[in-house]
Enzyme design. Structure first.
Site, PDB file in Angstrom:
ATOM      1  N   ARG B  53      -6.946 -11.253 -10.966  1.00 24.58           N
ATOM      2  CA  ARG B  53      -8.040 -12.089 -10.455  1.00 24.58           C
ATOM      3  C   ARG B  53      -8.253 -11.924  -8.949  1.00 24.58           C
ATOM      4  O   ARG B  53      -9.383 -11.857  -8.498  1.00 24.58           O
ATOM      5  CB  ARG B  53      -7.830 -13.556 -10.865  1.00 24.58           C
ATOM      6  CG  ARG B  53      -6.779 -14.300 -10.114  1.00 24.58           C
ATOM      7  CD  ARG B  53      -6.389 -15.536 -10.865  1.00 24.58           C
ATOM      8  NE  ARG B  53      -5.844 -15.161 -12.160  1.00 24.58           N
ATOM      9  CZ  ARG B  53      -6.104 -15.781 -13.295  1.00 24.58           C
ATOM     10  NH1 ARG B  53      -6.894 -16.809 -13.302  1.00 24.58           N
ATOM     11  NH2 ARG B  53      -5.550 -15.369 -14.406  1.00 24.58           N
ATOM     12  N   THR B  54      -7.165 -11.860  -8.181  1.00 23.63           N
ATOM     13  CA  THR B  54      -7.362 -11.802  -6.728  1.00 23.63           C
ATOM     14  C   THR B  54      -8.013 -10.479  -6.322  1.00 23.63           C
ATOM     15  O   THR B  54      -8.940 -10.435  -5.522  1.00 23.63           O
ATOM     16  CB  THR B  54      -6.023 -12.000  -6.002  1.00 23.63           C
ATOM     17  OG1 THR B  54      -5.459 -13.238  -6.432  1.00 23.63           O
ATOM     18  CG2 THR B  54      -6.205 -12.041  -4.499  1.00 23.63           C
ATOM     19  N   LYS B  81       6.084   8.535  -4.825  1.00 25.92           N
ATOM     20  CA  LYS B  81       6.722   9.719  -4.218  1.00 25.92           C
ATOM     21  C   LYS B  81       7.560   9.316  -3.008  1.00 25.92           C
ATOM     22  O   LYS B  81       7.995  10.168  -2.238  1.00 25.92           O
ATOM     23  CB  LYS B  81       5.652  10.727  -3.796  1.00 25.92           C
ATOM     24  CG  LYS B  81       4.823  11.232  -4.962  1.00 25.92           C
ATOM     25  CD  LYS B  81       3.645  12.067  -4.470  1.00 25.92           C
ATOM     26  CE  LYS B  81       2.677  12.335  -5.622  1.00 25.92           C
ATOM     27  NZ  LYS B  81       1.360  12.749  -5.133  1.00 25.92           N
ATOM     28  N   ARG B 103      -1.879  -7.434  -0.429  1.00 22.60           N
ATOM     29  CA  ARG B 103      -0.967  -8.231  -1.259  1.00 22.60           C
ATOM     30  C   ARG B 103       0.338  -7.464  -1.366  1.00 22.60           C
ATOM     31  O   ARG B 103       0.353  -6.255  -1.618  1.00 22.60           O
ATOM     32  CB  ARG B 103      -1.548  -8.458  -2.649  1.00 22.60           C
ATOM     33  CG  ARG B 103      -0.474  -8.958  -3.615  1.00 22.60           C
ATOM     34  CD  ARG B 103      -1.022  -9.470  -4.908  1.00 22.60           C
ATOM     35  NE  ARG B 103      -1.669 -10.754  -4.692  1.00 22.60           N
ATOM     36  CZ  ARG B 103      -1.922 -11.603  -5.690  1.00 22.60           C
ATOM     37  NH1 ARG B 103      -1.602 -11.314  -6.927  1.00 22.60           N
ATOM     38  NH2 ARG B 103      -2.527 -12.745  -5.431  1.00 22.60           N
ATOM     39  N   HIS B 131      -0.916 -17.620   0.761  1.00 20.95           N
ATOM     40  CA  HIS B 131      -2.053 -17.087   0.025  1.00 20.95           C
ATOM     41  C   HIS B 131      -3.270 -17.876   0.507  1.00 20.95           C
ATOM     42  O   HIS B 131      -3.796 -18.736  -0.205  1.00 20.95           O
ATOM     43  CB  HIS B 131      -1.817 -17.277  -1.482  1.00 20.95           C
ATOM     44  CG  HIS B 131      -2.725 -16.475  -2.363  1.00 20.95           C
ATOM     45  ND1 HIS B 131      -3.777 -15.717  -1.874  1.00 20.95           N
ATOM     46  CD2 HIS B 131      -2.744 -16.319  -3.709  1.00 20.95           C
ATOM     47  CE1 HIS B 131      -4.398 -15.125  -2.892  1.00 20.95           C
ATOM     48  NE2 HIS B 131      -3.787 -15.482  -4.014  1.00 20.95           N
TER      49      HIS B 131
END
Lengths: 420, 304
Positions: B53-54, B81, B103, B131
């Site tokens: 959702r974010t 990697k 995030r 948040h």
């Protein structure tokens, strides 16, 4: 002959005098005439005392030489005024046998800037399951045994180690951190960790292990040394043990005498070390403990890491900060000990634990000498160490090592403006 | 300028952003829900944690403002990697984004990205820490429904300890004048809330009669939330918003949840979908709030 000219000589008492060094020994203290062949070091305004001893450094050799090696660590130690350092056994492979201990001794001797004395692991591979080759390590010259970086969590194993090491005459040193309570903690458990949403590592994780270990000291009679004390509650336990006459000693790291968990709010991984930075009340208790002798000595827990290893989010960063080059000034700035106590905590007491010939500076002493100016301020920026993970970068501290002598040889001399 | 935390953001500033977001709610209701405000701008999205959702909400918000997006997620990328966050941020930063949305599972990661790249950063969730856009959308949702936030009694229930939503939303709502209470077993409360504008209690049933807003949280098993109570059954029994508990709530009380929901655990499905639920409203408001924040961050700054 080397003449240390006009400093405050810190012996059993302090007086302004010259110190003459010839071959490996101090040959005169007083007014010394300087001959044309003599090397003179100006010590005016500085303390001249026995060489500093650090019971707790990580030299990363063998195995992680990109962080530090015995040569670069020795250079950093000499620059910090140290003449003897004890290398921790959490190398790759770990120092759990005489062969690896001898390798570290030999590399230290080859470098020749500082006496490098390896400590030995208590458990094989530092895995906490079986005893390391304790007798073999002892025969190689190891006197302090620790699984530093990890706690010996198994009480039965520790008891057997203490029984065995007591018989040899060695010291068990403990990195006290109950693994169950510590969990995956990244910083001190408290108001700051709660606000940052980081998993906390409670003070009790340290205290509970020291409490248990002291019961085992009662049972076995083994000499026991608490590494990097960080919590005020642990200090209470140590105080009780000392008052009961048990053979218990303790060390504190310079960063725990200055910084609190508030430093983590910067999100900079340079604030990440274990045990973690705790609260103002802990810092105050540790300072008082160092002053009144409940904490026997300062040890840096010099833990070099490469820049790229620390240049990550806080929770992903490795533990530890460097400390050799800033220790004397940091302690002087944070606690401001008088000269005699300063050398007692940074040289004589740790030397005594190792069984070294360390004492107040006197005619006939081995010429392991540190010249320290307690009033010169500077701001650390660059380092002799391969690493620069220091919380003191950019912070003004007061006190400067002017020169270091090891067995009558100058291993470091500060040139003004050379290393900032 | 960056939006890294809701901490310290004054009420007037929060209100200004909510007013701006209210305007975008109207934009999103239009037949063509798009404005040219950020045309030519590019938003770099660094999503180091799984997010639906974010991430979609930010992408939708950017596109509704006519901005372009570049989205980075670690699976199947240079991270597998062995590339570090710093190198990735610098690499993506070199492709010319005007702003980063970050995030990450580690507290403070967005601060570090801002430091390394020198670009504005919007924190889209760092560890269990902050948040901020979630806090704003929660305030907006509550303000829309009640006409205010000031004076409301808000309970945040569940895994507070591991929740960045709880840390941010509690702070924002308290700043806007609500009284906030955390309700959880002690093992899921923060260790120390000294200095926080909240009360704490372990007694959900005792607190239920005087609430305006009940904000339910998921148990974050992945952050260690799952091994601190004996069983899910016990948890539901004491801290779940069951139908029985929902029936005891005052008639006007509304229920929020940041998602994803574990139906039948912290919230009964009938409550989640029932008339008290503002959950879908929260999701819709998320887009408007992110439009407001993106515009606010980038307006006035010239493309460099």
């Amino acid at each position: 002959m080397i003449v240390l000219k006009g400093g405050t000589v810190v012996g059993t008492e302090q007086r302004i005098a010259d110190v003459a060094v010839d071959a490996e020994r101090v040959v005169a203290i007083g007014s010394v005439d300087v001959g044309p062949q003599d090397q003179v070091i100006d010590c005016s305004g500085a303390w001249v005392g026995p060489g500093l001893v650090d019971l707790h450094v990580h030299l990363r050799e063998p195995g992680q030489e990109w962080k530090e090696d015995i040569a670069s660590g020795s250079k950093a130690a000499a620059a910090g005024g140290f003449t003897t350092v004890v290398a921790m056994p959490n190398t790759e492979p770990p120092i759990d046998s005489g062969q690896i201990a001898r390798y570290v001794f030999d590399r230290g001797a080859e470098t020749g800037l500082v006496r490098v004395i390896p400590s030995g692991a208590i458990s094989l591979g530092r895995a906490g399951a079986k005893l390391a080759h304790l007798d073999d390590l002892w025969a190689a010259g190891v006197r302090i045994f620790t699984d530093d970086g990890d706690t010996v969590a198994d009480s039965g194993l520790l008891r057997r180690a203490m029984d065995y090491i007591a018989e040899l005459g060695g010291i068990v040193a403990q990195h006290a951190e109950d693994p169950g309570l510590a969990g995956r903690g990244h910083m001190h458990e408290g108001a700051v960790s709660s606000r940052l949403g980081m998993i906390g590592l409670p003070s009790m994780a340290e205290t509970i292990i020291v409490e248990r270990d002291i019961r085992l000291v009662e049972l076995t009679g083994c000499r026991y040394h608490v590494q990097h004390v960080s919590a005020r509650q642990t200090l209470d336990v140590i105080r009780r043990a000392k008052e009961a006459g048990l053979p218990v000693t303790a060390e504190v790291a310079p960063h725990h005498l200055e910084f609190t968990d508030r430093l983590v709010e910067t999100m900079n991984p340079v604030a990440k070390m274990y045990p973690p930075l705790r609260t103002k009340a802990d810092v105050a208790a540790l300072r008082a403990g160092l002053e009144d002798g409940m904490i026997d000595c300062v040890a840096t827990d010099h833990a070099p890491h490469s820049a790229h290893e620390k240049d990550v989010p806080f929770e992903e960063a490795p533990r530890g900060v460097i400390g050799l080059e800033t220790a004397a000034a940091a302690v002087n700035t944070s606690v401001g000990l008088p000269a005699v106590t300063f050398f007692e905590r940074m040289s004589i007491a740790p030397g005594r634990l190792l069984g070294l010939e360390t004492g107040p500076l006197a005619v006939g002493s081995v010429a392991d000498i540190t010249v320290f100016d307690p009033s010169q301020s500077w701001t650390p920026g660059t380092f002799v160490s391969k690493s620069a993970n220091s919380p003191w970068i950019g912070t003004e501290i007061t006190g400067r090592v002017r020169a270091t002598l090891l067995g009558g040889q100058v291993t470091f001399e500060h040139k003004e403006g050379a290393s900032e | 300028m960056s939006l890294l935390t809701i901490e310290g953001l004054p009420a007037a500033e929060i209100s200004r952003l909510l007013d701006l977001a209210d305007g975008f709610v109207e934009v999103l209701d239009r037949p063509v829900p798009k404005v040219p405000a950020l045309q030519g701008r590019t938003i770099g999205m660094l999503f180091y944690e799984v997010s639906t959702r974010t991430r979609m909400s930010f992408e939708r918000a950017a596109k509704a403002l006519s901005a372009d997006t570049m989205t980075f997620s670690p699976s199947g990328s240079s991270v597998s990697k062995g590339e570090s966050l710093k190198d990735t941020a610098l690499t993506v930063g070199s492709m010319g984004p005007d702003l980063f949305v970050v995030r990450h599972a580690s507290t403070g990661a967005p601060w570090r990205v801002a430091e390394w790249t020198g670009l504005p950063v919007i924190n889209a969730g760092d560890g269990a820490h902050q948040h901020p856009t979630q806090a704003l959308l929660d305030c907006l949702t509550v303000r829309q429904h009640f006409g205010k936030v000031d004076g409301l009694r808000v309970a945040i229930v569940g895994d507070i300890r591991h929740s960045r939503v709880a840390r941010s939303t509690a702070q924002a709502m308290a700043t806007m004048g609500a009284s906030v209470r955390f309700i959880a077993p002690r093992t899921l409360l923060p260790f120390d809330v000294e200095g926080w504008p909240v009360e704490t209690t372990c007694d959900f049933d005792g607190a239920i009669d005087d609430l305006d807003v009940v904000y339910m949280l998921r148990i974050q098993q992945e952050r260690g939330g799952g091994d601190v109570f004996p069983s899910i059954g016990e948890y539901v029994n004491r801290f779940g918003l069951t139908r029985r508990r929902a029936d005891r709530l005052p008639e006007h009380t509304m229920v929020l949840h940041p998602g994803p929901m574990n139906r039948g655990v912290e919230i009964d499905p009938a409550v989640a979908d029932g008339p008290r639920s503002l959950v879908t409203k929260q999701v819709a408001n998320g887009v408007a709030v992110r439009m407001a924040v993106l515009l606010d961050q980038l307006s006035g700054s010239e493309k460099t």
